[in-house]
Motif scaffolding. Sequence first.
Motif, PDB file in Angstrom:
ATOM      1  N   GLY A 184       0.792  -1.229   0.000  1.00 57.44           N
ATOM      2  CA  GLY A 184       0.000   0.000   0.000  1.00 57.44           C
ATOM      3  C   GLY A 184       0.820   1.273   0.000  1.00 57.44           C
ATOM      4  N   ALA A 190      -2.324   2.120  -3.872  1.00 58.16           N
ATOM      5  CA  ALA A 190      -3.473   2.225  -2.966  1.00 58.16           C
ATOM      6  C   ALA A 190      -4.750   2.478  -3.758  1.00 58.16           C
ATOM      7  N   GLU A 191      -4.649   3.325  -4.783  1.00 54.76           N
ATOM      8  CA  GLU A 191      -5.814   3.609  -5.615  1.00 54.76           C
ATOM      9  C   GLU A 191      -6.252   2.367  -6.399  1.00 54.76           C
ATOM     10  N   ARG A 193      -5.635  -0.793  -5.603  1.00 54.47           N
ATOM     11  CA  ARG A 193      -6.166  -1.778  -4.655  1.00 54.47           C
ATOM     12  C   ARG A 193      -7.604  -1.446  -4.280  1.00 54.47           C
ATOM     13  N   TYR A 194      -7.899  -0.179  -4.055  1.00 52.12           N
ATOM     14  CA  TYR A 194      -9.262   0.217  -3.696  1.00 52.12           C
ATOM     15  C   TYR A 194     -10.226  -0.101  -4.834  1.00 52.12           C
ATOM     16  N   GLU A 195      -9.814   0.222  -6.066  1.00 48.75           N
ATOM     17  CA  GLU A 195     -10.700  -0.025  -7.210  1.00 48.75           C
ATOM     18  C   GLU A 195     -10.889  -1.525  -7.461  1.00 48.75           C
ATOM     19  N   ALA A 197     -10.964  -3.757  -5.183  1.00 49.24           N
ATOM     20  CA  ALA A 197     -11.830  -4.275  -4.118  1.00 49.24           C
ATOM     21  C   ALA A 197     -13.266  -3.795  -4.236  1.00 49.24           C
ATOM     22  N   THR A 198     -13.459  -2.573  -4.738  1.00 50.61           N
ATOM     23  CA  THR A 198     -14.797  -1.970  -4.726  1.00 50.61           C
ATOM     24  C   THR A 198     -15.403  -1.767  -6.103  1.00 50.61           C
ATOM     25  N   LEU A 202     -10.781   5.291  -6.519  1.00 51.14           N
ATOM     26  CA  LEU A 202     -10.638   5.983  -5.244  1.00 51.14           C
ATOM     27  C   LEU A 202     -10.835   7.480  -5.389  1.00 51.14           C
ATOM     28  N   PRO A 207     -15.430   8.563  -1.457  1.00 47.68           N
ATOM     29  CA  PRO A 207     -14.120   8.268  -0.896  1.00 47.68           C
ATOM     30  C   PRO A 207     -13.143   9.435  -0.936  1.00 47.68           C
ATOM     31  N   ALA A 211      -9.467  10.298   0.730  1.00 49.26           N
ATOM     32  CA  ALA A 211      -8.384   9.897  -0.167  1.00 49.26           C
ATOM     33  C   ALA A 211      -7.351  11.001  -0.301  1.00 49.26           C
ATOM     34  N   SER A 213      -5.104  11.623  -2.861  1.00 48.30           N
ATOM     35  CA  SER A 213      -4.579  11.450  -4.208  1.00 48.30           C
ATOM     36  C   SER A 213      -4.697  12.764  -4.949  1.00 48.30           C
TER      37      SER A 213
END
Length: 248
Positions: A184, A190-191, A193-195, A197-198, A202, A207, A211, A213
Motif C-alpha cells: 500500500g 493504494a488507488e 487496490r481500492y478499485e 476491491a470496490t 478511489l 471516498p 483519499a 490522491s
Amino acid sequence: MDSLISALSTSGEVIRAEVEAIRRLAAGTGMSGIDLQAIGRIQAWIDRELPELRRRNRLAKAADLLPAWAPGLPSGLVTIDESTLLSAGEARRQGEALAARFDAIHPGNLGIPGGKYNSDKLAAVIRELGAHEHDADYTAAFFAALGATKSLAIPAKLRAGTDDPGKAIDTISRALGTAVREGGHVPGFAEVRYELATGTPLSSGLPCRWARSPACAARPAPRRAATNWRRPRSNGSPVASAPKRSAN
C-alpha cells in the motif's frame, strides 16, 4: 532479524530524544556550540538502514522454503538468493518496466494447435514476476503501472494467449496477494487496490473525503442534490419538493 530491527528502532528513538535533551541542556549552560554531529550521523545511519532491514526481513519470511529441520543449519536461519534482492527503488522500477512489457504483448491465437504465437513471451514475463512474487515493492509497482482495469483483465489475457494459463494465473494471484498485503505504500497502488476491491476509483465520489490522491485534491467539491427531502407520506415513501428559489 526481528530482534535486531526492534533494537535498532528503539536505539534510534533513544538517540533522537537524548540528543535533543543534550542540546537543551547545553543551551541552558551557554554551551550551544557543542558538536553532536557524530551522534547525529549514527542516528542518520539507523534511519537510513531500518527500512531496508525491514524489507529484507519481509522477503526472508516470505521466501522461507526450508523444512522445519535442515541438516547443518541452525533453527530459524533462512537462505536468500542475493541476486534477486533489489533495493525498494530498483524493485519498483523493474516492476513498472515489466508491466509495460506485459501490456505490449498481444495474446495472439491463430485458432489451431500451437497457434498462441506469443505464449513464450507472456510466459517469460510471468516467470520474471514470479521470481519477485514475494517483493511488495516490485509487485505493487507492477499492478499500479497496469492500473485496475488491465489488472482485472490479466486472467483473460493469459487464457487467450498462453499454453499453460493455470500456472501463470497462480503466479499472478500470489504476486497480487503480496501487493495487497504489503504494497500500500507504493505510489499509485493504494488507488488500484481500492478499485480492485470496490469497483470504484478511489478518486471518485464519497471516498475523496479521505483519499490523499492528486485526483481527489484537484476535483471540486460535489454539489448538493437539487432535491430536498421532507416528511414521508403515510405510505412511508419520501416526498420530493423543489428547491426554494431566492426572491429577486
